[in-house]
Design an enzyme around this catalytic site. Sequence first.
Site, short mmCIF file in Angstrom:
data_model
loop_
_atom_site.label_atom_id
_atom_site.label_comp_id
_atom_site.label_asym_id
_atom_site.label_seq_id
_atom_site.Cartn_x
_atom_site.Cartn_y
_atom_site.Cartn_z
N LYS A 91 0.86 -1.19 0.00
CA LYS A 91 0.00 0.00 0.00
C LYS A 91 0.89 1.23 0.00
CE LYS A 91 -0.19 2.06 3.36
NZ LYS A 91 -0.04 2.67 4.69
N ASP A 116 -4.95 0.32 9.05
CA ASP A 116 -4.77 0.20 7.60
C ASP A 116 -5.40 -1.05 7.01
OD1 ASP A 116 -3.50 2.56 7.04
OD2 ASP A 116 -1.47 1.73 7.11
#
Length: 294
Positions: free
Chosen positions: A14, A140
């Site tokens: 990410k 996250d």
Amino acid sequence: MTKPLTLHDTAHAKINLFLHVTGRRPDGYHLLDSLAVFAGAGDRISAEKHDSECLLSITGPFSVGLSASDDNLVLKAAHALRQKAGITQGVHLTLEKNLPVASGIGGGSADAASALRLLSTLWEVDPALLPNIAPTLGADVPVCLGQTPTRMLGIGEILEAGPTLPEGGILLANPGIGVSTPDIFRRFSQTGGPQPRTAPILPMHWENMQHLASTLTDTTNDLQPPAVSLAPIINETLAAIATLPNCLLSRMSGSGATCFGLFPTAENAHAAAQILREHHNWWIWGGAFASTEK
Ligand code: C5P
């Protein structure tokens, strides 16, 4: 005897193209406005049915020092899903750790999200349950469930579809250090904390990588200055990326220390990675975004 069914998934890295810290909640967590996208690089996870226990094996270049016990986010995800869905079956999960640990590119969060996706298939659990479990595992994890360009708000739990990415290239470089996310947020608070600013306005889609890079010049990663002050090698990494041929923008991702560069094409990013490897013994990857690689 038939071979047991094994399912495979990729936990993509990410990248926070920008990360603005907009405030702080009473519980200490920070409010964010960030655009997360996913690179082709990733950890690989596989899941095979097992009687009643949840087991984890870890392989790959960054497996050293990682715990395969119940405090690993992958097993935490398995236990959380079992509890929520009332499952009694077990699983043998294998994590091929290709991404550096504690490095601002999702890592453990992407692995946990990947385990949730695999196990909902293996145990035939309604995938609609996953977004409820993801935020309990880490800030996250929700964004990593979808692995598509996403605007993250709140502490990362409010998700809005982001603009479609153009075809393009991204390079990742980690100078071999792990940094602690709480330490970076602490330094951020000590050095001024959140500042008032207007939220970036993004287009529906970008025409090309030059267009993407130009809209990002009005944004920042607010965690970059505190991370550089704790780990000055991040500055060296950013400068090394910025001087590579065709680099459009270099910036740190998340709380660091991994930095990224944007390039017009995946081939440009791949070629730039080869040049960078000639000069630095860092972890370096160059290629396409996850969404355009399939
Ligand atoms: O949720 P996660 O385990 O990823 O967060 C690690 C740490 O990072 C938290 O304990 C907190 O100190 C900090 N953090 C924060 N604000 C966020 C996300 C993380 O302060 N939005």
